[in-house]
Design a protein around this motif. Structure first.
Motif, mmCIF file in Angstrom:
data_model
loop_
_atom_site.group_PDB
_atom_site.id
_atom_site.type_symbol
_atom_site.label_atom_id
_atom_site.label_comp_id
_atom_site.label_asym_id
_atom_site.label_seq_id
_atom_site.Cartn_x
_atom_site.Cartn_y
_atom_site.Cartn_z
ATOM 1 N N ASN A 1 64.826 9.418 38.953
ATOM 2 C CA ASN A 1 64.257 9.281 37.591
ATOM 3 C C ASN A 1 63.323 10.417 37.178
ATOM 4 N N LEU A 2 63.146 11.408 38.040
ATOM 5 C CA LEU A 2 62.272 12.538 37.666
ATOM 6 C C LEU A 2 63.025 13.467 36.707
ATOM 7 N N PRO A 3 62.300 14.179 35.841
ATOM 8 C CA PRO A 3 62.990 15.049 34.870
ATOM 9 C C PRO A 3 63.400 16.409 35.431
ATOM 10 N N CYS A 4 63.987 16.433 36.637
ATOM 11 C CA CYS A 4 64.513 17.675 37.211
ATOM 12 C C CYS A 4 65.710 17.282 38.062
ATOM 13 N N ARG A 5 66.357 18.259 38.727
ATOM 14 C CA ARG A 5 67.590 17.925 39.463
ATOM 15 C C ARG A 5 67.363 17.592 40.930
ATOM 16 N N TYR A 6 66.391 18.272 41.532
ATOM 17 C CA TYR A 6 66.178 18.086 42.968
ATOM 18 C C TYR A 6 64.706 17.912 43.299
ATOM 19 N N VAL A 7 64.468 17.280 44.480
ATOM 20 C CA VAL A 7 63.132 17.317 45.081
ATOM 21 C C VAL A 7 63.299 17.988 46.442
ATOM 22 N N ILE A 8 62.432 18.954 46.724
ATOM 23 C CA ILE A 8 62.448 19.586 48.045
ATOM 24 C C ILE A 8 61.196 19.091 48.770
ATOM 25 N N HIS A 9 61.407 18.469 49.917
ATOM 26 C CA HIS A 9 60.302 17.841 50.649
ATOM 27 C C HIS A 9 59.888 18.755 51.791
ATOM 28 N N THR A 10 58.594 19.027 51.892
ATOM 29 C CA THR A 10 58.127 19.859 52.998
ATOM 30 C C THR A 10 56.812 19.306 53.545
ATOM 31 N N PRO A 11 56.763 19.002 54.829
ATOM 32 C CA PRO A 11 55.497 18.580 55.415
ATOM 33 C C PRO A 11 54.641 19.805 55.727
ATOM 34 N N GLY A 12 53.494 19.899 55.072
ATOM 35 C CA GLY A 12 52.583 21.007 55.332
ATOM 36 C C GLY A 12 51.793 20.735 56.604
ATOM 37 N N PRO A 13 51.094 21.767 57.109
ATOM 38 C CA PRO A 13 50.278 21.574 58.310
ATOM 39 C C PRO A 13 48.963 20.849 57.996
ATOM 40 N N ILE A 14 48.497 20.055 58.953
ATOM 41 C CA ILE A 14 47.156 19.452 58.837
ATOM 42 C C ILE A 14 46.165 20.522 59.313
ATOM 43 N N TRP A 15 45.138 20.786 58.513
ATOM 44 C CA TRP A 15 44.149 21.820 58.890
ATOM 45 C C TRP A 15 43.309 21.319 60.055
ATOM 46 N N ARG A 16 43.325 22.084 61.167
ATOM 47 C CA ARG A 16 42.542 21.681 62.346
ATOM 48 C C ARG A 16 41.602 22.812 62.748
ATOM 49 N N GLY A 17 41.166 23.602 61.749
ATOM 50 C CA GLY A 17 40.225 24.678 62.041
ATOM 51 C C GLY A 17 40.869 26.057 61.973
ATOM 52 N N GLY A 18 42.173 26.123 61.931
ATOM 53 C CA GLY A 18 42.848 27.407 61.705
ATOM 54 C C GLY A 18 43.377 28.085 62.949
ATOM 55 N N ARG A 19 43.189 27.465 64.122
ATOM 56 C CA ARG A 19 43.662 28.147 65.342
ATOM 57 C C ARG A 19 44.957 27.543 65.888
ATOM 58 N N GLN A 20 45.542 26.697 65.106
ATOM 59 C CA GLN A 20 46.759 26.062 65.627
ATOM 60 C C GLN A 20 47.992 26.429 64.784
ATOM 61 N N GLU B 1 48.158 27.050 61.634
ATOM 62 C CA GLU B 1 48.244 26.415 60.319
ATOM 63 C C GLU B 1 48.722 27.381 59.238
ATOM 64 N N ARG B 2 48.225 28.628 59.278
ATOM 65 C CA ARG B 2 48.574 29.586 58.214
ATOM 66 C C ARG B 2 50.068 29.912 58.251
ATOM 67 N N GLU B 3 50.568 30.168 59.471
ATOM 68 C CA GLU B 3 51.995 30.512 59.615
ATOM 69 C C GLU B 3 52.858 29.323 59.179
ATOM 70 N N LEU B 4 52.393 28.116 59.541
ATOM 71 C CA LEU B 4 53.180 26.930 59.165
ATOM 72 C C LEU B 4 53.210 26.744 57.648
ATOM 73 N N LEU B 5 52.082 27.026 56.994
ATOM 74 C CA LEU B 5 52.068 26.875 55.530
ATOM 75 C C LEU B 5 53.010 27.905 54.887
ATOM 76 N N ALA B 6 52.945 29.145 55.380
ATOM 77 C CA ALA B 6 53.849 30.176 54.844
ATOM 78 C C ALA B 6 55.300 29.748 55.072
ATOM 79 N N SER B 7 55.548 29.153 56.243
ATOM 80 C CA SER B 7 56.907 28.711 56.566
ATOM 81 C C SER B 7 57.372 27.597 55.623
ATOM 82 N N CYS B 8 56.442 26.717 55.198
ATOM 83 C CA CYS B 8 56.794 25.675 54.200
ATOM 84 C C CYS B 8 57.345 26.345 52.939
#
Ligand code: AR6
Length: 291
Positions: free
Chosen positions: A187-206, A208-215
């Motif tokens: 029912n959304l006014p577009c054709r697709y939804v793309i689902h991506t689980p982002g990283p949970i921020w745990r201080g930045g040493r795990q 997180e940045r690379e995972l967000l870019a990968s999303c």
């Protein structure tokens, strides 16, 4: 265009009863084919090719182009002189004499800039509710790895799409952080939804940045694979997952720009639809900074 010339072309057509073949679409095809013959004379080269020796062919092909233009104008009920004059007036407004580029280098630069404009998408931040955006092909959901819904933007997307979205999500078997999966938008006014689980921020040493870019990369790859040219993102990971907004915005915009540069001509619009003033301001700065 002389009326006598136009009459000759139309008489030639009518004497042979060819009007039936000359619908605007077929004429448009003929014009572009004849124009490509003209280009063929120069071996499709943009370089300055001396053409005295090719004048016969140029006359022939240019006449063919003009012939079809006359037929097209007739089929569409247009007056060629009038539309050309109108266009010249418009162009004169667009390119005032005192600002026009005078040298060949400048002209080539202008053409290259125009080409680039077409090849790179508009990248922007807008304020709003992503479930209401109706001028994109796909919206992105800041999901979790189960893909079975949650709070924040995820909850809002599932509510607006209706229960069939959850039904489809159940068939996907979840999704790893940094990856993406695609579904219909129901029912959304577009054709697709793309689902991506982002990283949970745990201080930045795990990672997180690379995972967000990968999303962002995964979503854009899926977009291109599915012919999606306009896509809207929320601010992935900066809500419940607490990724610092400034860093998230910089990563988001830089990743999208890099992807667009690596895939010229694939996307028309990449935008972030942001819910609150602060996030809007930070993304606007990120978009302007990397422009
Ligand atoms: N339109 C645009 N942005 C929105 C909307 C909306 N309708 N609603 C919220 N936002 P969050 P995350 C903004 O928490 O940090 C879910 O439970 C919000 O203000 O939705 O990636 C999932 O299931 C914020 O700026 O996503 C996951 O478990 C941004 O969207 C988890 O939250 C992202 O906030 C994912 O957390």
């Amino acid at each position: 265009m002389k009326q006598e010339t136009i009459d000759q072309v139309l008489k030639f057509r009518d004497d042979r009863n060819w009007r039936q073949f000359h619908n605007p679409k077929d004429l448009a095809i003929s014009i572009s084919l004849e124009a490509s013959e003209l280009l063929e004379i120069f071996q499709w080269s943009a370089e300055d090719v001396r053409c005295e020796d090719k004048m016969d062919r140029i006359r022939e092909e240019l006449a063919d182009v003009l012939n079809y233009c006359i037929l097209m104008a007739d089929a569409c009920g247009l007056d060629l002189d009038e539309i050309i004059q109108e266009k010249v007036r418009k162009n004169a407004e667009k390119y005032p004499v005192d600002q026009a580029f005078g040298s060949k280098e400048k002209y080539t630069e202008l053409k290259a800039a125009k080409r680039k404009e077409k090849e790179t998408p508009v990248i922007r931040a807008v304020r709003g509710d992503i479930t209401k955006i109706n001028d994109v092909d796909a919206i992105v959901n800041a999901a979790n790895t189960t893909l079975l819904g949650g709070g924040g933007v995820d909850g809002a997307i599932h509510r607006a799409a209706g229960p069939d979205l959850l039904k489809e999500c159940r068939t996907l078997g979840g999704c790893e952080t940094g990856k993406a999966k695609i579904t219909g938008a129901y029912n959304l006014p577009c054709r697709y939804v793309i689902h991506t689980p982002g990283p949970i921020w745990r201080g930045g040493r795990q990672g997180e940045r690379e995972l967000l870019a990968s999303c962002y990369r995964s979503c854009l790859e899926l977009a291109v694979e599915n012919g999606i040219r306009k896509i809207a993102f929320p601010s992935i990971s900066t809500g419940v997952y607490h990724f610092p907004v400034k860093e998230a915005a910089d990563i988001a915009v830089q990743t999208a720009r890099r992807f667009a540069a690596e895939h010229p001509g694939s996307l028309d619009l990449v935008e972030w639809v942001l819910f609150d003033d602060h996030t809007m301001q930070v993304y606007t700065e990120a978009v302007n900074a990397s422009d």
